[in-house]
Scaffold this motif. Sequence first.
Motif, PDB file in Angstrom:
ATOM      1  N   ALA A 261       0.852  -1.185   0.000  1.00 24.22           N
ATOM      2  CA  ALA A 261       0.000   0.000   0.000  1.00 24.22           C
ATOM      3  C   ALA A 261       0.887   1.233   0.000  1.00 24.22           C
ATOM      4  N   ALA A 262       0.588   2.175  -0.887  1.00 31.20           N
ATOM      5  CA  ALA A 262       1.300   3.446  -0.976  1.00 31.20           C
ATOM      6  C   ALA A 262       0.325   4.539  -0.557  1.00 31.20           C
TER       7      ALA A 262
ATOM      8  N   ASP B 220       0.567  -6.131   2.968  1.00 35.38           N
ATOM      9  CA  ASP B 220       1.727  -6.761   3.585  1.00 35.38           C
ATOM     10  C   ASP B 220       2.820  -5.768   3.954  1.00 35.38           C
ATOM     11  N   ILE B 221       2.972  -4.735   3.152  1.00 34.44           N
ATOM     12  CA  ILE B 221       4.008  -3.713   3.363  1.00 34.44           C
ATOM     13  C   ILE B 221       3.382  -2.372   3.039  1.00 34.44           C
TER      14      ILE B 221
ATOM     15  N   ARG C 167       6.123   4.332  14.277  1.00 31.32           N
ATOM     16  CA  ARG C 167       6.416   3.839  15.625  1.00 31.32           C
ATOM     17  C   ARG C 167       5.527   2.666  15.998  1.00 31.32           C
ATOM     18  N   LEU C 168       4.279   2.701  15.554  1.00 32.69           N
ATOM     19  CA  LEU C 168       3.305   1.667  15.896  1.00 32.69           C
ATOM     20  C   LEU C 168       3.371   0.452  14.978  1.00 32.69           C
ATOM     21  N   ASN C 169       4.288   0.475  14.004  1.00 29.00           N
ATOM     22  CA  ASN C 169       4.414  -0.613  13.025  1.00 29.00           C
ATOM     23  C   ASN C 169       3.204  -0.724  12.106  1.00 29.00           C
TER      24      ASN C 169
ATOM     25  N   ASP D  28       6.797   5.639  -6.160  1.00 26.96           N
ATOM     26  CA  ASP D  28       8.104   5.178  -6.639  1.00 26.96           C
ATOM     27  C   ASP D  28       8.686   4.138  -5.693  1.00 26.96           C
ATOM     28  N   GLU D  29       8.657   4.446  -4.396  1.00 27.44           N
ATOM     29  CA  GLU D  29       9.262   3.540  -3.423  1.00 27.44           C
ATOM     30  C   GLU D  29       8.482   2.234  -3.318  1.00 27.44           C
ATOM     31  N   ALA D  30       7.155   2.339  -3.329  1.00 26.30           N
ATOM     32  CA  ALA D  30       6.339   1.124  -3.274  1.00 26.30           C
ATOM     33  C   ALA D  30       6.587   0.250  -4.498  1.00 26.30           C
ATOM     34  N   LEU D  31       6.690   0.873  -5.670  1.00 22.31           N
ATOM     35  CA  LEU D  31       6.939   0.104  -6.896  1.00 22.31           C
ATOM     36  C   LEU D  31       8.332  -0.506  -6.884  1.00 22.31           C
ATOM     37  N   ARG D  32       9.300   0.205  -6.323  1.00 21.90           N
ATOM     38  CA  ARG D  32      10.664  -0.343  -6.222  1.00 21.90           C
ATOM     39  C   ARG D  32      10.658  -1.622  -5.385  1.00 21.90           C
TER      40      ARG D  32
END
Length: 272
Positions: A114-115, A132-133, A187-189, A202-206
């Motif tokens: 998820a972005a 998941d991330i 902080r809460l994960n 960009d970061e999610a696609l990477r």
Amino acid sequence: MTQATPTTPPAEGCIDTEVRGHVLLIGINRPAKRNGWTAPMFRQLAEAYTRLDDDPELRVGVLHAFGDHFTAGLDLPAITEYMKRGEKAVPYGLVEPHDLGMPGYRRRTKPMLAAVKGICFTVGIELMLGADIVVAGDDCRFSQLEVQRGIMATGGATLRMAERAGLGNAMLHLLTADEFGSEEALRLNFVQKVVPSAQVLDEALRIAERIAAQAPLAVVATRQNVLKAIEQGPLAAMADFIETQKRLSNSEDAAEGVRSFVERRPARFSGR
């Protein structure tokens, strides 16, 4: 900077999909209403998640949003009647995007990222916790504010907030309906990375492309074993170790993994 291409959405919004290699981009498209959720959007989201699982060429999904905000949450006037009748907007037989394992629905097997950016309220938090991330923009504003509207969060927040952050932290945000930012979510994960808002997709696609380059059968098996450990306990997950490893070791991808190791080259996995 990665740019997904939106369609012109109808008034009730829509979900756009776009394939990038082995990655399926799933875009929430109702920016004029801060991506507030309607019944057609939920149905289309489930259809997109189902497509991810059913298409052997797709290996990872990325849920993102068009406009400045991930979502302001439910469009309550559009959804209230479903809630009063005890109905869900997602038809039976599809992959349920919150991944709760509810009767009548399929569970997702492939990884989902998820972005998120800007406002991320109620169902937005629950969808990202069901992924998941999570990559979050540094401008995020989170709130699980159902108690402020006289209802309860039923998309997974009451389960996953405590699982990720502990009972006290979950109660703090669930019972006060307060607003918190990206650093608190980290902080809460609830999220795994915080980046400038313009870099979220960009970061999610990477990350998604890095996952898609791994052996698909091993990725799915690993994900499912982790979830089994969380939901059913370590002993249940350990019981699958030998048979799962036997199945994976006899796959074409495992043979390719050995060949690529010996030949000192990147592996070319087929998902078989």
